[in-house]
Every structure is written in structure tokens, then in C-alpha cells.
Scaffold this motif. Structure first.
Motif, PDB file in Angstrom:
ATOM      1  N   ASN A   1      88.553   8.608  39.521  1.00  0.00           N
ATOM      2  CA  ASN A   1      90.067   8.767  39.120  1.00  0.00           C
ATOM      3  C   ASN A   1      90.860  10.004  39.100  1.00  0.00           C
ATOM      4  O   ASN A   1      91.795  10.326  39.689  1.00  0.00           O
ATOM      5  CB  ASN A   1      90.133   8.477  37.349  1.00  0.00           C
ATOM      6  CG  ASN A   1      90.021   6.926  37.370  1.00  0.00           C
ATOM      7  OD1 ASN A   1      89.911   6.107  38.211  1.00  0.00           O
ATOM      8  ND2 ASN A   1      89.512   6.444  36.013  1.00  0.00           N
ATOM      9  N   MET A   2      89.894  11.201  38.904  1.00  0.00           N
ATOM     10  CA  MET A   2      90.543  12.572  39.137  1.00  0.00           C
ATOM     11  C   MET A   2      90.673  12.630  40.496  1.00  0.00           C
ATOM     12  O   MET A   2      91.630  13.315  40.885  1.00  0.00           O
ATOM     13  CB  MET A   2      89.582  13.470  38.356  1.00  0.00           C
ATOM     14  CG  MET A   2      89.938  14.962  38.709  1.00  0.00           C
ATOM     15  SD  MET A   2      88.678  16.281  37.889  1.00  0.00           S
ATOM     16  CE  MET A   2      87.598  16.193  39.334  1.00  0.00           C
ATOM     17  N   LEU A   3      89.585  12.440  41.558  1.00  0.00           N
ATOM     18  CA  LEU A   3      89.811  12.450  43.010  1.00  0.00           C
ATOM     19  C   LEU A   3      91.035  11.851  43.432  1.00  0.00           C
ATOM     20  O   LEU A   3      91.846  12.608  44.268  1.00  0.00           O
ATOM     21  CB  LEU A   3      88.585  12.108  43.571  1.00  0.00           C
ATOM     22  CG  LEU A   3      87.329  12.966  43.439  1.00  0.00           C
ATOM     23  CD1 LEU A   3      86.151  12.254  44.003  1.00  0.00           C
ATOM     24  CD2 LEU A   3      87.263  14.304  43.564  1.00  0.00           C
ATOM     25  N   ASN A   4      91.276  10.753  42.933  1.00  0.00           N
ATOM     26  CA  ASN A   4      92.454   9.903  43.552  1.00  0.00           C
ATOM     27  C   ASN A   4      93.846  10.407  43.192  1.00  0.00           C
ATOM     28  O   ASN A   4      94.769  10.753  43.539  1.00  0.00           O
ATOM     29  CB  ASN A   4      92.341   8.637  43.019  1.00  0.00           C
ATOM     30  CG  ASN A   4      91.391   7.670  43.281  1.00  0.00           C
ATOM     31  OD1 ASN A   4      90.808   8.134  44.490  1.00  0.00           O
ATOM     32  ND2 ASN A   4      90.833   6.628  42.664  1.00  0.00           N
ATOM     33  N   ASP A   5      93.875  11.144  41.534  1.00  0.00           N
ATOM     34  CA  ASP A   5      94.916  11.947  41.005  1.00  0.00           C
ATOM     35  C   ASP A   5      95.181  13.070  42.090  1.00  0.00           C
ATOM     36  O   ASP A   5      96.236  13.233  42.301  1.00  0.00           O
ATOM     37  CB  ASP A   5      94.885  12.295  39.789  1.00  0.00           C
ATOM     38  CG  ASP A   5      94.732  11.110  38.698  1.00  0.00           C
ATOM     39  OD1 ASP A   5      95.245   9.877  39.244  1.00  0.00           O
ATOM     40  OD2 ASP A   5      94.375  11.471  37.487  1.00  0.00           O
ATOM     41  N   LEU A   6      94.313  13.916  42.367  1.00  0.00           N
ATOM     42  CA  LEU A   6      94.264  14.874  43.082  1.00  0.00           C
ATOM     43  C   LEU A   6      95.049  14.676  44.566  1.00  0.00           C
ATOM     44  O   LEU A   6      95.766  15.320  45.121  1.00  0.00           O
ATOM     45  CB  LEU A   6      93.011  15.746  43.144  1.00  0.00           C
ATOM     46  CG  LEU A   6      92.652  16.363  41.957  1.00  0.00           C
ATOM     47  CD1 LEU A   6      91.276  16.863  41.904  1.00  0.00           C
ATOM     48  CD2 LEU A   6      93.758  17.632  41.591  1.00  0.00           C
ATOM     49  N   THR A   7      94.265  13.650  45.097  1.00  0.00           N
ATOM     50  CA  THR A   7      94.566  13.473  46.603  1.00  0.00           C
ATOM     51  C   THR A   7      95.970  12.847  46.736  1.00  0.00           C
ATOM     52  O   THR A   7      96.563  12.933  47.642  1.00  0.00           O
ATOM     53  CB  THR A   7      93.672  12.461  47.355  1.00  0.00           C
ATOM     54  OG1 THR A   7      93.339  11.264  46.462  1.00  0.00           O
ATOM     55  CG2 THR A   7      92.150  13.215  47.270  1.00  0.00           C
TER      56      THR A   7
ATOM     57  N   ALA B   1      80.222  13.379  34.887  1.00  0.00           N
ATOM     58  CA  ALA B   1      80.724  12.158  34.328  1.00  0.00           C
ATOM     59  C   ALA B   1      80.670  10.973  34.895  1.00  0.00           C
ATOM     60  O   ALA B   1      79.816  10.957  35.944  1.00  0.00           O
ATOM     61  CB  ALA B   1      82.604  12.300  34.480  1.00  0.00           C
ATOM     62  N   THR B   2      81.006   9.905  34.738  1.00  0.00           N
ATOM     63  CA  THR B   2      80.863   8.476  35.207  1.00  0.00           C
ATOM     64  C   THR B   2      81.631   8.621  36.585  1.00  0.00           C
ATOM     65  O   THR B   2      82.502   9.414  36.711  1.00  0.00           O
ATOM     66  CB  THR B   2      81.296   7.436  34.205  1.00  0.00           C
ATOM     67  OG1 THR B   2      82.927   7.562  34.179  1.00  0.00           O
ATOM     68  CG2 THR B   2      80.647   7.339  33.145  1.00  0.00           C
ATOM     69  N   LYS B   3      81.060   7.901  37.570  1.00  0.00           N
ATOM     70  CA  LYS B   3      81.831   7.841  38.953  1.00  0.00           C
ATOM     71  C   LYS B   3      83.182   7.167  38.831  1.00  0.00           C
ATOM     72  O   LYS B   3      83.982   7.878  39.545  1.00  0.00           O
ATOM     73  CB  LYS B   3      80.982   6.813  39.835  1.00  0.00           C
ATOM     74  CG  LYS B   3      79.630   7.239  40.249  1.00  0.00           C
ATOM     75  CD  LYS B   3      79.029   6.365  41.332  1.00  0.00           C
ATOM     76  CE  LYS B   3      77.628   6.718  41.785  1.00  0.00           C
ATOM     77  NZ  LYS B   3      76.958   5.771  42.923  1.00  0.00           N
ATOM     78  N   GLY B   4      83.349   6.369  37.633  1.00  0.00           N
ATOM     79  CA  GLY B   4      84.776   5.992  37.859  1.00  0.00           C
ATOM     80  C   GLY B   4      85.836   7.037  37.286  1.00  0.00           C
ATOM     81  O   GLY B   4      86.853   7.180  37.802  1.00  0.00           O
ATOM     82  N   ARG B   5      85.355   7.949  36.183  1.00  0.00           N
ATOM     83  CA  ARG B   5      86.069   8.978  35.940  1.00  0.00           C
ATOM     84  C   ARG B   5      86.205  10.108  37.042  1.00  0.00           C
ATOM     85  O   ARG B   5      87.498  10.507  37.184  1.00  0.00           O
ATOM     86  CB  ARG B   5      85.546   9.726  34.614  1.00  0.00           C
ATOM     87  CG  ARG B   5      86.179   9.494  33.565  1.00  0.00           C
ATOM     88  CD  ARG B   5      86.134  10.081  32.308  1.00  0.00           C
ATOM     89  NE  ARG B   5      86.915  11.203  32.061  1.00  0.00           N
ATOM     90  CZ  ARG B   5      86.980  12.040  31.618  1.00  0.00           C
ATOM     91  NH1 ARG B   5      85.782  12.433  30.971  1.00  0.00           N
ATOM     92  NH2 ARG B   5      87.741  13.226  31.289  1.00  0.00           N
TER      93      ARG B   5
END
Length: 80
Positions: A62-68, A55-59
Motif C-alpha cells: 500500500n505504501m509503495l503504491n501510494d509513492l509510485t 510490516a505485512t506485505k499488504g501494508r
């Protein structure tokens, strides 16, 4: 441009955190190319999930931030 990445997710307190992790992964399922999950039989409440994502870096971020943001969840990310 889409990026290929590897993400590892350690889930402590599986019984509490796993449903929230699953919700985030389901929401981002279209960018997950493969997923491998396991729990450590000696660590009853700990699990490890490995993802290959594109995916794009931004997407991805966003997923990494949600998980962390979840308690008991640690995330590592490696761009290919």
C-alpha cells in the motif's frame, strides 16, 4: 507475519514532490525502522531516500503504491 524490506525512493522535482512523499512516510512511520535521505549536490532537484521497513506485505505494498502514484517519484523494493 511481518516482513523486513528495503525501499529506495528517488524523488525528482524535489520541491514539488517532497512534501507529498513526506506525508506518505509520516502516515506509515510506525513501520519504518530506519531512514536515510540525501540529495545529489550536482542534481539540485533530485533526492534519494532509503528505508528499512517491517510490516505485512499488504501494508508495504500500500505504501509503495501510494509513492509510485506520485509524479517524479520512482520506487524500488527488496524483500529480505
Amino acid at each position: 507475519m511481518d516482513n523486513l524490506s528495503v525501499v529506495s525512493i528517488r524523488v525528482d522535482q524535489r520541491t514539488d514532490s517532497a512534501p507529498k512523499v513526506q506525508e506518505i512516510l509520516t502516515r506509515n512511520g510506525d513501520m519504518i525502522l530506519s531512514r536515510f535521505g540525501m540529495h545529489d549536490p550536482q542534481e539540485i532537484n533530485t533526492g534519494l531516500i532509503t528505508l528499512n521497513v517491517r510490516a505485512t506485505k499488504g501494508r508495504i505494498n500500500n505504501m509503495l503504491n501510494d509513492l509510485t502514484s506520485l509524479d517524479g517519484v520512482r520506487v524500488n523494493h527488496m524483500e529480505a
